[in-house]
Enzyme design. Structure first.
Site, PDB file in Angstrom:
ATOM      1  N   ARG A 233      78.558   1.086-101.570  1.00  0.00           N
ATOM      2  CA  ARG A 233      78.744   0.323-100.336  1.00  0.00           C
ATOM      3  C   ARG A 233      77.583  -0.652-100.205  1.00  0.00           C
ATOM      4  O   ARG A 233      76.447  -0.335-100.594  1.00  0.00           O
ATOM      5  CB  ARG A 233      78.732   1.256 -99.120  1.00  0.00           C
ATOM      6  N   GLU A 262      80.697  -7.845 -95.850  1.00  0.00           N
ATOM      7  CA  GLU A 262      81.852  -8.397 -96.575  1.00  0.00           C
ATOM      8  C   GLU A 262      82.805  -9.078 -95.598  1.00  0.00           C
ATOM      9  O   GLU A 262      83.002  -8.556 -94.501  1.00  0.00           O
ATOM     10  CB  GLU A 262      82.564  -7.261 -97.320  1.00  0.00           C
ATOM     11  N   HIS A 280      84.739  -6.587-103.879  1.00  0.00           N
ATOM     12  CA  HIS A 280      85.069  -5.185-103.558  1.00  0.00           C
ATOM     13  C   HIS A 280      86.436  -4.790-104.133  1.00  0.00           C
ATOM     14  O   HIS A 280      87.395  -4.545-103.400  1.00  0.00           O
ATOM     15  CB  HIS A 280      85.027  -4.957-102.033  1.00  0.00           C
TER      16      HIS A 280
HETATM   17  O1  GLV Z   1      85.617   1.232-101.463  1.00  0.00           O
HETATM   18  C1  GLV Z   1      86.630   1.799-101.683  1.00  0.00           C
HETATM   19  C2  GLV Z   1      86.901   3.160-101.339  1.00  0.00           C
HETATM   20  O2  GLV Z   1      86.110   3.789-100.634  1.00  0.00           O
HETATM   21  O3  GLV Z   1      87.956   3.653-101.756  1.00  0.00           O
END
Ligand code: GLV
Length: 314
Positions: A233, A262, A280
């Site tokens: 993250r 983001e 992401h």
């Molecule tokens: O970032 C993506 C997830 O947590 O699946």
């Protein structure tokens, strides 16, 4: 189940998930509702489930506004956007999508390592812009055999370790406590891990404890030849510190799939050849997103049919 209201708090980007939810429930797409307060006031009684993801889940304020909320089913493995304490307090069930995305996220982590060290993105741009005709691309850095340090040795961390082992990379790791069932070298602090590896990967969950786990001290320990890979993250990293280290050459490179705010990415990084920036997309394959959607829907169905949840968190 059609009368059950499901509030989708994340943007409805996944058409398959939306279709599956709409087939079974009354789906409200929160993202596209202009007057959210008015909407919640008029519909709160019918909403018994929330579907979120890595960008939007269910915070304390939303949970408070939904008196009949029974379950939050997240289209993500990470659950940092859900107020778990509030859910626990209210007896609200929580599910996520573990396992099905492990391979994709681990594949991407290795992809980022290769892309940063072998400069895949700038050398692709080199060909497209016609520069190859004027001479060969400069030499890059070997990946095979580099030492890889992993923060977080859960399902995803282990899958990254397994893949990196195939590239003859010595593996070390940091977790809260040493694991008795793995053969990799353990470091009790992230700074020590960073000082003893060439590629440092963030693969742990985001919690208050792991927020800014990558700070100035860790970045300096990784050093001007070290590479940071973040598939966790954005808030795992002190982003302004990372940006200045990269701009000043105090860090060798970075492969980043996640960012603090983001989709906003620090523009200072755009011109750096030693940095790979992804939007992401760790779990972003058609195959995996379908499996994730099936889990989200399967968990909701199980809950409303009084069956055991498929992947419970709470
Ligand atoms: O970032 C993506 C997830 O947590 O699946």
């Amino acid at each position: 189940m059609e009368s059950i209201g499901v509030l989708m708090t994340c943007p409805p980007f996944d058409p398959y998930l939306v279709e599956q939810l709409e087939k079974r429930f009354t789906l409200f797409k929160f993202h596209s509702i202009p007057d959210k307060a008015h909407f919640l006031n008029s519909n709160k009684a019918s909403i018994r489930a929330v579907v979120g993801n890595a960008s939007a889940g269910a915070d304390a304020q939303l949970i408070h506004q939904l008196p009949n909320l029974e379950i939050v089913s997240s289209f993500s493995v990470g659950i940092d956007k859900i107020d778990l304490a509030k859910c626990r307090e209210r007896g609200i069930r929580v599910t996520n999508t573990p396992d099905v995305l492990t391979d994709d996220v681990a594949d991407l982590a290795i992809g980022l390592m290769l892309a940063v060290l072998r400069r895949l993105c700038p050398s692709d741009r080199y060909v497209r812009s016609g520069q190859w005709k004027r001479g060969d691309y400069k030499l890059t850095t070997k990946f095979t055999g580099k030492s890889v340090g992993i923060i977080g040795l859960g399902r995803i961390g282990l899958a990254i370790a397994k893949r990196a082992e195939a590239f003859s990379c010595p593996i070390s790791y940091h977790t809260r406590a040493e694991k008795s069932d793995v053969k990799y070298k353990y470091y009790p602090s992230v700074v020590e891990l960073a000082a003893n590896c060439q590629i440092l990967v963030v693969a742990c969950a985001l919690t208050e404890e792991t927020r800014h786990i990558i700070n100035r001290e860790v970045i300096n320990a990784l050093g001007p030849k070290g590479v940071l890979i973040n598939i966790g993250r954005g808030p795992h990293v002190d982003e302004p510190e990372l940006v200045s280290a990269l701009v000043e050459g105090r860090l060798g490179g970075a492969g980043l799939d996640v960012f603090q705010d983001e989709p906003n990415v620090p523009e200072e990084l755009f011109g750096l050849e030693n940095v790979v920036l992804l939007p992401h997309v760790g779990s972003g394959t058609m195959e995996t997103r379908k499996e994730m959607a099936d889990l989200v829907v399967g968990n909701l169905e199980a809950h409303f049919l009084n069956k055991p949840l498929l992947t419970p968190v709470l």
